[in-house]
Design a protein around this motif. Structure first.
Motif, short mmCIF file in Angstrom:
data_model
loop_
_atom_site.label_atom_id
_atom_site.label_comp_id
_atom_site.label_asym_id
_atom_site.label_seq_id
_atom_site.Cartn_x
_atom_site.Cartn_y
_atom_site.Cartn_z
N ILE A 286 44.59 39.50 30.01
CA ILE A 286 45.57 39.03 30.99
C ILE A 286 46.48 38.02 30.31
O ILE A 286 46.02 37.06 29.70
CB ILE A 286 44.90 38.36 32.20
N ILE B 95 48.91 43.02 32.02
CA ILE B 95 47.54 43.46 31.73
C ILE B 95 47.61 44.35 30.49
O ILE B 95 48.25 45.40 30.52
CB ILE B 95 46.93 44.25 32.91
N VAL C 179 40.57 44.25 37.96
CA VAL C 179 40.45 44.09 36.51
C VAL C 179 39.20 44.78 35.97
O VAL C 179 38.20 44.94 36.67
CB VAL C 179 40.45 42.59 36.12
N TYR D 54 45.64 44.99 41.56
CA TYR D 54 44.92 45.64 40.45
C TYR D 54 43.53 45.03 40.33
O TYR D 54 43.35 43.80 40.39
CB TYR D 54 45.69 45.45 39.15
N LEU E 216 43.26 41.06 40.70
CA LEU E 216 43.96 40.26 39.72
C LEU E 216 44.48 38.94 40.31
O LEU E 216 44.28 37.87 39.72
CB LEU E 216 45.12 41.05 39.13
N ALA F 251 51.77 44.50 35.67
CA ALA F 251 50.57 44.47 36.51
C ALA F 251 50.93 44.57 37.99
O ALA F 251 52.07 44.31 38.39
CB ALA F 251 49.80 43.17 36.26
#
Length: 304
Positions: free
Chosen positions: A61, A44, A55, A53, A17, A49
């Motif tokens: 987002i 997220i 995605v 992380y 992320l 978030a």
């Protein structure tokens, strides 16, 4: 506050992320993005978030950028080489080693700190951190920079930059011997995925960048060039000259690590600056002589 939203594309699936967010805007550093995530400014699918992380396709987002913290920037009595000044603009010949505006790690000793002591009236468009600052040059690049003393002047100078009507010419010493007299580098620039603190020529998340160069003098292993900016991307000349195989001498980020000329930074000087005066409409053109360190390098190269 400023809000952004993106839907993750298939090609970005499983990307971290924080890394993905930094690719969306060249002005966002990895450290800044990670802090936004820690402070829960990034969601997220509406949930908190984590910066590591990975995605998934179609993840939503959401980033809410907080208002910048209003810092007390102190005026400091630092000598400035003022090339020109009137009620609207100031043109300064910035020395190598001076940061233009305060930032983490550099809250004092900057051009802004010095300007706040020299001028009591700077434009407020860029806020308390960057009052009067219309454009930047790197810390270890010397030369001319224009500063706005009121909002009207600021808006005019920014529009001229956007319209590509300003003149910004730099002089530099580069590695290698360029065999032709002049050239144009038209190559988009964006953040380097392998090093988020660096820029590179890339088609991904980039912006158009054009640099024109003219050879002024050649030496055994170096070339003295003049570069004119058509656009003003971060590190543009440094990135473009490296891209065509002639990196700047002394450049710690984009130049060779060994066998370079040592002047405490890149051999780059903003020598000529031109713009239309925001109040009078007069064409203004200024030139700053080469600093002593670059003159010394040229003398050495000529003697060899």
């Amino acid at each position: 506050m400023e809000q952004h939203q993106w839907t993750v594309a298939e090609e970005n699936r499983l990307e971290r992320l924080d890394k993905l967010l930094t690719s969306f805007n060249e002005d966002w550093s990895r450290t800044q993005v990670q802090q936004w995530i820690v402070d829960e400014h990034v969601k997220i699918n509406g949930e908190k978030a984590k910066r590591n992380y990975k995605v998934e396709t179609n993840d939503l987002i959401t980033l809410v950028i907080p208002e910048p913290q209003e810092l007390e920037i102190e005026a400091e009595n630092i000598p400035l080489d003022i090339v020109y000044e009137d009620q609207d603009v100031v043109v300064v010949n910035k020395p190598r080693g001076m940061v233009v505006h305060p930032a983490p790690g550099h809250y004092s000793g900057t051009l802004v700190n010095a300007l706040m002591h020299h001028c009591k009236d700077l434009s407020g468009i860029n806020g308390v951190i960057r009052p009067g600052i219309v454009h930047r040059i790197d810390k270890d690049t010397s030369g001319l920079i224009m500063v706005a003393k009121n909002d009207r002047a600021h808006e005019s100078l920014v529009e001229q930059l956007k319209a590509k009507t300003t003149r910004r010419m730099y002089k530099a010493i580069v590695h290698g011997v360029i065999s032709h007299e002049y050239g144009t580098i038209d190559a988009p620039i964006g953040r380097d995925k392998k090093d988020r603190q660096s820029m590179t020529v890339t088609e991904e998340n980039s912006r158009d960048a054009v640099t024109h160069f003219t050879v002024l003098e050649t030496f055994k292993n170096y070339t003295y060039v003049q570069c004119e900016l058509e656009t003003g991307r971060t590190h543009q000349i440094r990135v473009h000259m490296k891209y065509i195989g002639y990196p700047l001498a002394g450049d710690p980020k984009y130049g060779p690590k060994r066998k370079t000329l040592d002047i405490n930074g890149q051999a780059l000087h903003a020598a000529i600056l031109g713009f239309v005066h925001p109040r009078t409409g007069e064409e203004m053109l200024f030139e700053a002589p080469l600093p002593a360190d670059i003159e010394h390098l040229l003398t050495l190269l000529r003697s060899n």
